[in-house]
Design a protein around this motif. Structure first.
Motif, PDB file in Angstrom:
ATOM      1  N   THR A 131      95.577  83.589  24.915  1.00  0.00           N
ATOM      2  CA  THR A 131      96.539  84.166  25.878  1.00  0.00           C
ATOM      3  C   THR A 131      97.351  85.818  25.296  1.00  0.00           C
ATOM      4  O   THR A 131      98.354  85.110  23.950  1.00  0.00           O
ATOM      5  N   ALA A 132      96.867  86.559  24.819  1.00  0.00           N
ATOM      6  CA  ALA A 132      97.789  87.876  24.781  1.00  0.00           C
ATOM      7  C   ALA A 132      99.444  87.569  24.889  1.00  0.00           C
ATOM      8  O   ALA A 132      99.599  87.845  26.084  1.00  0.00           O
ATOM      9  N   PHE A 133     100.089  88.086  23.982  1.00  0.00           N
ATOM     10  CA  PHE A 133     101.295  88.788  24.397  1.00  0.00           C
ATOM     11  C   PHE A 133     101.590  89.701  22.961  1.00  0.00           C
ATOM     12  O   PHE A 133     101.178  89.751  22.274  1.00  0.00           O
ATOM     13  N   HIS A 134     103.553  90.362  23.042  1.00  0.00           N
ATOM     14  CA  HIS A 134     103.352  90.984  22.281  1.00  0.00           C
ATOM     15  C   HIS A 134     103.444  90.737  20.349  1.00  0.00           C
ATOM     16  O   HIS A 134     102.572  91.624  19.932  1.00  0.00           O
ATOM     17  N   ASP A 135     103.135  89.823  20.450  1.00  0.00           N
ATOM     18  CA  ASP A 135     102.553  90.154  18.701  1.00  0.00           C
ATOM     19  C   ASP A 135     101.337  88.774  18.540  1.00  0.00           C
ATOM     20  O   ASP A 135     101.456  88.254  17.453  1.00  0.00           O
ATOM     21  N   GLY A 136     100.581  88.771  19.549  1.00  0.00           N
ATOM     22  CA  GLY A 136      99.246  87.610  18.651  1.00  0.00           C
ATOM     23  C   GLY A 136      99.610  87.003  20.671  1.00  0.00           C
ATOM     24  O   GLY A 136      99.039  87.721  21.050  1.00  0.00           O
ATOM     25  N   TRP A 137      98.523  85.814  19.844  1.00  0.00           N
ATOM     26  CA  TRP A 137      97.836  85.151  21.463  1.00  0.00           C
ATOM     27  C   TRP A 137      98.280  83.898  21.747  1.00  0.00           C
ATOM     28  O   TRP A 137      98.140  82.691  19.855  1.00  0.00           O
ATOM     29  N   THR A 138      98.703  83.296  22.435  1.00  0.00           N
ATOM     30  CA  THR A 138      98.715  81.669  22.281  1.00  0.00           C
ATOM     31  C   THR A 138      97.285  80.963  22.697  1.00  0.00           C
ATOM     32  O   THR A 138      96.451  81.471  23.818  1.00  0.00           O
ATOM     33  N   LEU A 139      96.977  80.116  22.474  1.00  0.00           N
ATOM     34  CA  LEU A 139      96.691  79.163  22.352  1.00  0.00           C
ATOM     35  C   LEU A 139      96.150  77.902  23.931  1.00  0.00           C
ATOM     36  O   LEU A 139      97.968  77.408  23.638  1.00  0.00           O
ATOM     37  N   HIS A 140      95.753  78.583  24.774  1.00  0.00           N
ATOM     38  CA  HIS A 140      96.251  76.738  26.096  1.00  0.00           C
ATOM     39  C   HIS A 140      94.620  76.518  25.986  1.00  0.00           C
ATOM     40  O   HIS A 140      93.260  77.130  25.634  1.00  0.00           O
TER      41      HIS A 140
END
Ligand SMILES: C[S@@+](CC[C@H](N)C(=O)[O-])C[C@H]1O[C@@H](n2cnc3c(N)ncnc32)[C@H](O)[C@@H]1O
Length: 351
Positions: free
Chosen positions: A332-341
């Protein structure tokens, strides 16, 4: 011995591991990973001769030597570490053992090595809290990353990932696998007992041993104070009960499923012993099981905390005991990269 690609098997045979992992006096460099773990991650990288690789976490330089062997004289390895002494050591050792195709830098790997990209491959030996935007910016088209990344917003939730950049600019994960590495840190650590990020409340007990809690529910000033109180109670007023799992049930799968489903109150912890724990906690109670077997749990306060942990285990069993192999990863994209789910398929639900 597990089966690796012929090129990696040849590299393992060609390189003297002790020359890297041992100092001149024979002692082991603290920042060494086992040969099997190193080989497992490199085997997933599909590294071809002539490629340019970014390695995050030079450590002993042994993994750097394996990568340099596989990339060959036409390829190049840029390896970064935050420990100056290790960087200087590797800068001397690698050319001396026949690997001049290496550049060793003191840098925080979360930023990559922008002056040296683009990279065909990126590999990391420490757990990133998320997939950093810098890695994707510096990754070549059709590039690949092998790195441990946190699967939940709690400490110790690192999972091995293989990430590809194809067709468009969106990375996607095509493999999840077990990988327990130290959390990434921007500076050299002066202690190893309390993880460098994700810890919400920490203390030392009477004998100096580390106790900590990590959980999203602790992340407000008021909850922080409640967390401190809970940690005191876990030190002074606690009981040990059996469960939530029976002997022989796969604790690693239960743990991965908890990280994926992230139920309310999910908390990781260490309570003064060398193992770390996972379970349920809230301001007035906690039930934290050992992560190796999940058959023994320390509780304090409200007994309902242990009931919640038991309910999670029952929900996991009803879902067929899914583990890493059954999880579908998402970024999931956010302002500084992607979080893993990850989700565990149609039957996945919040317990
Ligand atoms: C498990 S050890 C190295 C394993 C290595 N491949 C070996 O066995 O030689 C992990 C290394 O990552 C380094 N490290 C941790 N966080 C880092 C960061 N943000 N940037 C660069 N290196 C980092 C540590 O200093 C440590 O040397």
């Amino acid at each position: 011995m597990p089966s690796y690609s012929p090129a990696l098997t040849a590299a393992l045979a060609a390189i003297d591991e002790d020359a890297f992992v041992r100092r001149a006096d024979g002692t082991l460099v603290a920042q060494s990973s086992s040969q099997q773990i190193i080989a497992d991650l490199i085997n997933r990288l599909d590294l071809q001769p002539g490629m340019t690789v970014l390695e995050i976490g030079t450590g002993t330089g042994y993994s750097t030597a394996l990568l340099a062997h596989l990339a060959g004289a036409e390829g190049h390895i840029v390896s970064v570490d935050v420990v100056t002494e290790l960087v200087e050591r590797a800068r001397t050792l690698l050319p001396a053992h026949g690997y001049p195709n290496t550049t060793i830098l003191r840098a925080d790997g979360v930023q990559g090595a922008p002056e040296h990209g683009p990279f065909d491959r990126i590999i990391a030996w420490a757990t990133a809290p998320h997939l950093p935007a810098a890695w994707i910016t510096q990754l070549a088209f059709e590039g690949m990353i092998v790195a441990p990344i946190a699967l939940a917003p709690v400490s110790k939730s690192g999972i091995g990932t293989r990430i590809r950049l194809t067709g468009d600019t969106n990375p996607h994960v095509d493999q999840l696998f077990p990988a327990g590495f130290v959390e990434m840190h921007g500076q050299e650590l002066d202690q190893w007992l309390i993880p460098p990020y994700g810890i919400d409340v920490a203390c030392r007990d009477d004998t100096g041993r580390a106790c900590w809690l990590s959980g999203p529910w602790l992340r407000s000033p008021e909850q922080y104070l409640q967390g401190q109180h809970l940690l005191d109670n876990l030190a002074t007023d606690r009981r040990e009960v059996s469960g939530p799992l029976e002997q022989g049930e796969p604790a690693a799968d239960f743990r991965a499923w908890l990280f994926a489903t992230q139920p309310d109150g999910l908390t990781t912890a260490a309570l003064g012993d060398p193992i770390w724990r996972i379970g349920h906690a809230h301001p007035t109670g906690a039930a934290l099981t050992d992560t190796r077997t999940a058959t023994s749990t320390i509780t304090t306060g409200d007994p309902d905390a242990a009931d919640v942990l038991t309910t999670w285990a029952n929900t996991w069993r009803q879902a067929g005991c899914p583990g890493l192999a059954h999880l579908q990863p998402h970024l999931t994209a956010f302002h500084d990269g992607w979080t893993l789910h990850a989700t565990s398929g149609p039957e996945a639900r919040r317990p």
